[in-house]
Design a protein around this motif. Structure first.
Motif, PDB file in Angstrom:
ATOM      1  N   ASN A   1       4.275  23.304  54.939  1.00 58.55           N
ATOM      2  CA  ASN A   1       5.518  22.994  54.224  1.00 58.55           C
ATOM      3  C   ASN A   1       5.219  22.151  52.981  1.00 58.55           C
ATOM      4  N   ASP A   2       5.853  22.517  51.871  1.00 58.30           N
ATOM      5  CA  ASP A   2       5.683  21.788  50.607  1.00 58.30           C
ATOM      6  C   ASP A   2       4.215  21.725  50.174  1.00 58.30           C
TER       7      ASP A   2
ATOM      8  N   HIS B   1       3.088  30.799  46.153  1.00 60.14           N
ATOM      9  CA  HIS B   1       3.324  32.074  46.833  1.00 60.14           C
ATOM     10  C   HIS B   1       4.801  32.236  47.196  1.00 60.14           C
ATOM     11  N   SER B   2       5.643  31.777  46.302  1.00 59.42           N
ATOM     12  CA  SER B   2       7.102  31.967  46.434  1.00 59.42           C
ATOM     13  C   SER B   2       7.650  31.486  47.769  1.00 59.42           C
ATOM     14  N   GLY B   3       7.129  30.377  48.260  1.00 54.29           N
ATOM     15  CA  GLY B   3       7.658  29.796  49.496  1.00 54.29           C
ATOM     16  C   GLY B   3       7.181  30.481  50.762  1.00 54.29           C
ATOM     17  N   MET B   4       6.208  31.390  50.659  1.00 58.00           N
ATOM     18  CA  MET B   4       5.689  32.085  51.834  1.00 58.00           C
ATOM     19  C   MET B   4       4.543  31.297  52.469  1.00 58.00           C
TER      20      MET B   4
ATOM     21  N   SER C   1       2.967  39.728  61.868  1.00 56.15           N
ATOM     22  CA  SER C   1       3.761  40.796  61.263  1.00 56.15           C
ATOM     23  C   SER C   1       3.163  41.150  59.907  1.00 56.15           C
ATOM     24  N   SER C   2       3.371  42.382  59.526  1.00 58.79           N
ATOM     25  CA  SER C   2       2.903  42.821  58.205  1.00 58.79           C
ATOM     26  C   SER C   2       3.895  42.443  57.109  1.00 58.79           C
ATOM     27  N   ASP C   3       5.072  41.968  57.512  1.00 56.82           N
ATOM     28  CA  ASP C   3       6.081  41.538  56.546  1.00 56.82           C
ATOM     29  C   ASP C   3       5.634  40.235  55.889  1.00 56.82           C
ATOM     30  N   PRO C   4       6.190  39.909  54.711  1.00 60.37           N
ATOM     31  CA  PRO C   4       5.897  38.615  54.094  1.00 60.37           C
ATOM     32  C   PRO C   4       6.156  37.481  55.079  1.00 60.37           C
TER      33      PRO C   4
END
Length: 238
Positions: A159-160, A167-170, A178-181
């Motif tokens: 976090n932070d 990485h856009s908050g990822m 998961s393969s999702d972001p």
């Protein structure tokens, strides 16, 4: 051959071995500092466990330098029958022995405090250096991949962090099954465990070996001090 001559020869050979060992450690330390990736690949999970808490390259360089100087003093002191070099050798070994005993006592008595300090230090390192410094990134990528874990305690350690900012908050992909972001929602559902318990398990699994090596080193240090003091005292009689 007299006892003095025998111990003198053994002192020279013993310290010559220390000089060679110190040189080898210096070489390995420089290698690890320059190419930590190869070190991780060769020594596997245990090396990643150790490198979370100490910079192995600099540690090996420091130990190698101390051993090299120590061996040189002992070897030259015995060969040249120099009281000055022998007492310097004895004093340095004694200081190292006292530090080792003190460190062992602190580690046993303040284990919980040490773990808290390590957690705070490593989490701060993750937040500020992961994906920014190549050595830190390589070590943690290898750790999280091999142990199938995320962060020190869990994904919230990022976090932070520098990584999230760029990485856009990822979160890192290791934090999600998961393969999702890897968003906060996906990371929470994935429940990937933190690395700290597994790192401690790796270290504790090898605690017996480490303890045996430490005991052997202490015995050698005591023997070296006894021999150095014997030679020092016998020189007064010559």
């Amino acid at each position: 051959m007299s006892c003095f001559t025998f111990l003198k020869v053994m002192m020279v050979l013993f310290n010559l071995t220390i000089v060679i060992g110190g040189g080898v450690l210096l070489g390995i330390g420089i290698w690890v500092s320059v190419d930590s990736g190869s070190f991780l690949n060769i020594f596997g999970p245990l090396s990643t466990s150790v490198m979370q808490f100490v910079n192995v390259g600099y540690l090996l360089i420091a130990i190698g330098a101390v051993l090299f100087v120590l061996g040189f003093l002992g070897c030259c002191g015995a060969q040249k029958e120099s009281k000055c070099l022998l007492i310097m050798f004895f004093s340095i070994v004694l200081i190292i022995f006292i530090i080792e005993v003190a460190a062992a006592v602190v580690a046993l008595v303040y284990t919980s405090l040490a773990e808290i300090i390590l957690q705070g230090t490593v989490v701060q390192l993750l937040k500020t250096q992961y994906n920014k410094t190549s050595d830190v990134t390589t070590v943690w990528d290898t750790t999280m991949k091999d142990l199938k874990c995320c962060g020190l305690s869990n994904y919230t350690d990022f976090n932070d962090s520098y990584y999230m900012t760029h990485h856009s908050g990822m979160y890192p992909p290791f934090c999600c099954n998961s393969s999702d972001p890897c968003s906060a929602t996906v990371a929470e559902k994935s429940k990937v465990p933190g690395c700290f318990p597994q790192l401690l398990s790796e270290i504790r699994r090898n605690a017996g070996v480490v303890g045996g090596v430490a005991a052997g080193i202490c015995a050698l240090e005591i023997a070296a001090m006894v021999v150095a003091m014997y030679l020092y005292c016998r020189l007064d009689e010559k």
